[in-house]
Design a protein around this motif. Structure first.
Motif, PDB file in Angstrom:
ATOM      1  N   LEU A 241       0.811  -1.216   0.000  1.00 59.58           N
ATOM      2  CA  LEU A 241       0.000   0.000   0.000  1.00 59.58           C
ATOM      3  C   LEU A 241       0.845   1.267   0.000  1.00 59.58           C
ATOM      4  O   LEU A 241       0.303   2.366  -0.073  1.00 59.58           O
ATOM      5  N   SER A 242       2.141   1.119   0.083  1.00 56.48           N
ATOM      6  CA  SER A 242       3.015   2.280  -0.050  1.00 56.48           C
ATOM      7  C   SER A 242       4.149   1.923  -1.009  1.00 56.48           C
ATOM      8  O   SER A 242       4.549   0.767  -1.113  1.00 56.48           O
ATOM      9  N   ALA A 243       4.612   2.932  -1.703  1.00 54.61           N
ATOM     10  CA  ALA A 243       5.698   2.734  -2.665  1.00 54.61           C
ATOM     11  C   ALA A 243       6.635   3.934  -2.598  1.00 54.61           C
ATOM     12  O   ALA A 243       6.194   5.058  -2.334  1.00 54.61           O
ATOM     13  N   THR A 244       7.903   3.689  -2.839  1.00 56.64           N
ATOM     14  CA  THR A 244       8.909   4.742  -2.812  1.00 56.64           C
ATOM     15  C   THR A 244       9.624   4.779  -4.153  1.00 56.64           C
ATOM     16  O   THR A 244       9.995   3.745  -4.702  1.00 56.64           O
ATOM     17  N   PHE A 245       9.807   5.989  -4.656  1.00 54.54           N
ATOM     18  CA  PHE A 245      10.539   6.200  -5.904  1.00 54.54           C
ATOM     19  C   PHE A 245      11.649   7.200  -5.613  1.00 54.54           C
ATOM     20  O   PHE A 245      11.398   8.250  -5.002  1.00 54.54           O
ATOM     21  N   ASP A 246      12.876   6.891  -6.046  1.00 54.69           N
ATOM     22  CA  ASP A 246      14.000   7.791  -5.787  1.00 54.69           C
ATOM     23  C   ASP A 246      13.781   9.157  -6.418  1.00 54.69           C
ATOM     24  O   ASP A 246      14.021  10.179  -5.784  1.00 54.69           O
ATOM     25  N   SER A 247      13.313   9.140  -7.663  1.00 57.11           N
ATOM     26  CA  SER A 247      13.042  10.418  -8.333  1.00 57.11           C
ATOM     27  C   SER A 247      12.091  10.196  -9.500  1.00 57.11           C
ATOM     28  O   SER A 247      11.996   9.083 -10.032  1.00 57.11           O
ATOM     29  N   ILE A 248      11.400  11.252  -9.852  1.00 57.68           N
ATOM     30  CA  ILE A 248      10.555  11.252 -11.044  1.00 57.68           C
ATOM     31  C   ILE A 248      11.002  12.443 -11.879  1.00 57.68           C
ATOM     32  O   ILE A 248      10.757  13.597 -11.510  1.00 57.68           O
ATOM     33  N   PRO A 249      11.691  12.198 -12.986  1.00 56.62           N
ATOM     34  CA  PRO A 249      12.160  13.301 -13.820  1.00 56.62           C
ATOM     35  C   PRO A 249      10.988  14.109 -14.398  1.00 56.62           C
ATOM     36  O   PRO A 249       9.872  13.598 -14.543  1.00 56.62           O
ATOM     37  N   ALA A 250      11.261  15.346 -14.740  1.00 54.12           N
ATOM     38  CA  ALA A 250      10.244  16.196 -15.356  1.00 54.12           C
ATOM     39  C   ALA A 250       9.763  15.563 -16.658  1.00 54.12           C
ATOM     40  O   ALA A 250      10.549  15.016 -17.430  1.00 54.12           O
ATOM     41  N   GLY A 251       8.463  15.577 -16.859  1.00 53.60           N
ATOM     42  CA  GLY A 251       7.883  15.044 -18.083  1.00 53.60           C
ATOM     43  C   GLY A 251       7.712  13.536 -18.106  1.00 53.60           C
ATOM     44  O   GLY A 251       7.383  12.968 -19.135  1.00 53.60           O
ATOM     45  N   SER A 252       7.926  12.862 -16.985  1.00 55.23           N
ATOM     46  CA  SER A 252       7.776  11.403 -16.979  1.00 55.23           C
ATOM     47  C   SER A 252       6.744  10.988 -15.932  1.00 55.23           C
ATOM     48  O   SER A 252       6.183  11.816 -15.226  1.00 55.23           O
ATOM     49  N   ASN A 253       6.525   9.687 -15.849  1.00 54.72           N
ATOM     50  CA  ASN A 253       5.578   9.181 -14.863  1.00 54.72           C
ATOM     51  C   ASN A 253       6.059   7.851 -14.315  1.00 54.72           C
ATOM     52  O   ASN A 253       6.921   7.206 -14.889  1.00 54.72           O
ATOM     53  N   VAL A 254       5.483   7.471 -13.192  1.00 55.17           N
ATOM     54  CA  VAL A 254       5.728   6.175 -12.575  1.00 55.17           C
ATOM     55  C   VAL A 254       4.373   5.595 -12.199  1.00 55.17           C
ATOM     56  O   VAL A 254       3.390   6.320 -12.057  1.00 55.17           O
ATOM     57  N   SER A 255       4.350   4.281 -12.058  1.00 54.49           N
ATOM     58  CA  SER A 255       3.096   3.660 -11.652  1.00 54.49           C
ATOM     59  C   SER A 255       3.375   2.586 -10.604  1.00 54.49           C
ATOM     60  O   SER A 255       4.487   2.090 -10.474  1.00 54.49           O
ATOM     61  N   HIS A 256       2.326   2.255  -9.891  1.00 56.56           N
ATOM     62  CA  HIS A 256       2.405   1.267  -8.819  1.00 56.56           C
ATOM     63  C   HIS A 256       1.044   0.597  -8.725  1.00 56.56           C
ATOM     64  O   HIS A 256       0.015   1.252  -8.917  1.00 56.56           O
ATOM     65  N   ALA A 257       1.034  -0.688  -8.454  1.00 57.72           N
ATOM     66  CA  ALA A 257      -0.235  -1.411  -8.318  1.00 57.72           C
ATOM     67  C   ALA A 257      -0.193  -2.280  -7.070  1.00 57.72           C
ATOM     68  O   ALA A 257       0.867  -2.753  -6.653  1.00 57.72           O
ATOM     69  N   VAL A 258      -1.364  -2.480  -6.498  1.00 49.77           N
ATOM     70  CA  VAL A 258      -1.515  -3.355  -5.347  1.00 49.77           C
ATOM     71  C   VAL A 258      -2.822  -4.129  -5.520  1.00 49.77           C
ATOM     72  O   VAL A 258      -3.808  -3.594  -6.021  1.00 49.77           O
ATOM     73  N   VAL A 259      -2.793  -5.406  -5.157  1.00 50.24           N
ATOM     74  CA  VAL A 259      -3.988  -6.243  -5.214  1.00 50.24           C
ATOM     75  C   VAL A 259      -4.444  -6.488  -3.781  1.00 50.24           C
ATOM     76  O   VAL A 259      -3.663  -6.957  -2.943  1.00 50.24           O
ATOM     77  N   LEU A 260      -5.700  -6.167  -3.527  1.00 52.81           N
ATOM     78  CA  LEU A 260      -6.274  -6.285  -2.188  1.00 52.81           C
ATOM     79  C   LEU A 260      -7.451  -7.248  -2.213  1.00 52.81           C
ATOM     80  O   LEU A 260      -8.017  -7.518  -3.269  1.00 52.81           O
ATOM     81  N   LYS A 261      -7.832  -7.716  -1.039  1.00 55.96           N
ATOM     82  CA  LYS A 261      -9.033  -8.534  -0.912  1.00 55.96           C
ATOM     83  C   LYS A 261      -9.881  -7.923   0.198  1.00 55.96           C
ATOM     84  O   LYS A 261      -9.461  -7.924   1.365  1.00 55.96           O
ATOM     85  N   PRO A 262     -11.057  -7.371  -0.146  1.00 50.58           N
ATOM     86  CA  PRO A 262     -11.937  -6.827   0.900  1.00 50.58           C
ATOM     87  C   PRO A 262     -12.409  -7.949   1.828  1.00 50.58           C
ATOM     88  O   PRO A 262     -12.817  -9.004   1.379  1.00 50.58           O
ATOM     89  N   LEU A 263     -12.348  -7.691   3.123  1.00 48.32           N
ATOM     90  CA  LEU A 263     -12.753  -8.681   4.115  1.00 48.32           C
ATOM     91  C   LEU A 263     -14.168  -8.445   4.626  1.00 48.32           C
ATOM     92  O   LEU A 263     -14.738  -9.313   5.277  1.00 48.32           O
ATOM     93  N   THR A 264     -14.712  -7.261   4.365  1.00 51.62           N
ATOM     94  CA  THR A 264     -16.062  -6.916   4.813  1.00 51.62           C
ATOM     95  C   THR A 264     -16.852  -6.344   3.645  1.00 51.62           C
ATOM     96  O   THR A 264     -16.279  -5.902   2.645  1.00 51.62           O
ATOM     97  N   SER A 265     -18.161  -6.336   3.783  1.00 51.53           N
ATOM     98  CA  SER A 265     -19.010  -5.739   2.754  1.00 51.53           C
ATOM     99  C   SER A 265     -19.615  -4.447   3.295  1.00 51.53           C
ATOM    100  O   SER A 265     -19.513  -4.154   4.477  1.00 51.53           O
ATOM    101  N   GLY A 266     -20.238  -3.679   2.399  1.00 46.01           N
ATOM    102  CA  GLY A 266     -20.844  -2.406   2.779  1.00 46.01           C
ATOM    103  C   GLY A 266     -20.185  -1.259   2.021  1.00 46.01           C
ATOM    104  O   GLY A 266     -19.354  -1.454   1.144  1.00 46.01           O
ATOM    105  N   MET A 267     -20.566  -0.054   2.376  1.00 41.83           N
ATOM    106  CA  MET A 267     -19.983   1.126   1.726  1.00 41.83           C
ATOM    107  C   MET A 267     -18.562   1.352   2.249  1.00 41.83           C
ATOM    108  O   MET A 267     -18.295   1.187   3.435  1.00 41.83           O
TER     109      MET A 267
END
Length: 155
Positions: A61-87
């Motif tokens: 749920l957290s990610a660290t990037f040393d740097s993001i140069p101007a004009g570029s992007n980074v991405s990160h993904a996490v897969v979760l499993k909800p343990l409860t239902s509701g809003m």
């Protein structure tokens, strides 16, 4: 020329339906559309997914990037499993970074708002193929059609 005025941070849930005990994929994309590098970038979404309500299946749920140069992007993904239902209120992820002069700045990702998490039974009712229902239907229709046909055919 400050990066925090020229950043785009997007949080997106990649699932059409969110259900209890089904995988939920969260995708974070941070675009640096400014003119300066962003250093020591930390994306933290632990507040949005409490351990008692979600289990981390893959990633973090957290990610660290040393740097993001101007004009570029980074991405990160996490897969979760909800343990409860509701809003559930999907709050924005907190993004901390340092500009080239060393000042620490804080910004937030996009806001996903309140979304329902379906219970397992509700999810199965809405999204299962209902094979048992169809078998019962065919079983009840067969005599209604077959008996008159056999009577007509034998006469």
């Amino acid at each position: 020329k400050q990066w925090y005025q020229r950043r785009v941070a997007i949080t997106a849930g990649l699932n059409d339906v969110i259900a209890e005990d089904k995988h939920l994929t969260m995708h974070y994309v941070i675009h640096n559309i400014g003119t300066e590098v962003a250093n020591d970038v930390v994306v933290d979404d632990t507040a949005g997914f409490p351990a008692g309500e979600f289990e981390v299946v893959s990633g973090a749920l957290s990610a660290t990037f040393d740097s993001i140069p101007a004009g570029s992007n980074v991405s990160h993904a996490v897969v979760l499993k909800p343990l409860t239902s509701g809003m559930h209120n999907f709050v924005p992820a907190v993004i901390k970074y340092k500009n080239p002069s060393g000042d620490e700045l804080v910004t937030f990702s996009s806001f996903l708002d309140n979304n329902p998490i379906l219970s397992t039974t509700e999810y199965n009712r809405k999204h299962s193929p209902h094979l048992v229902d169809w078998l019962i239907f065919v079983g009840l229709c067969t005599p209604v059609l077959l008996i008159p046909f056999l009577m007509w055919h034998s006469s």
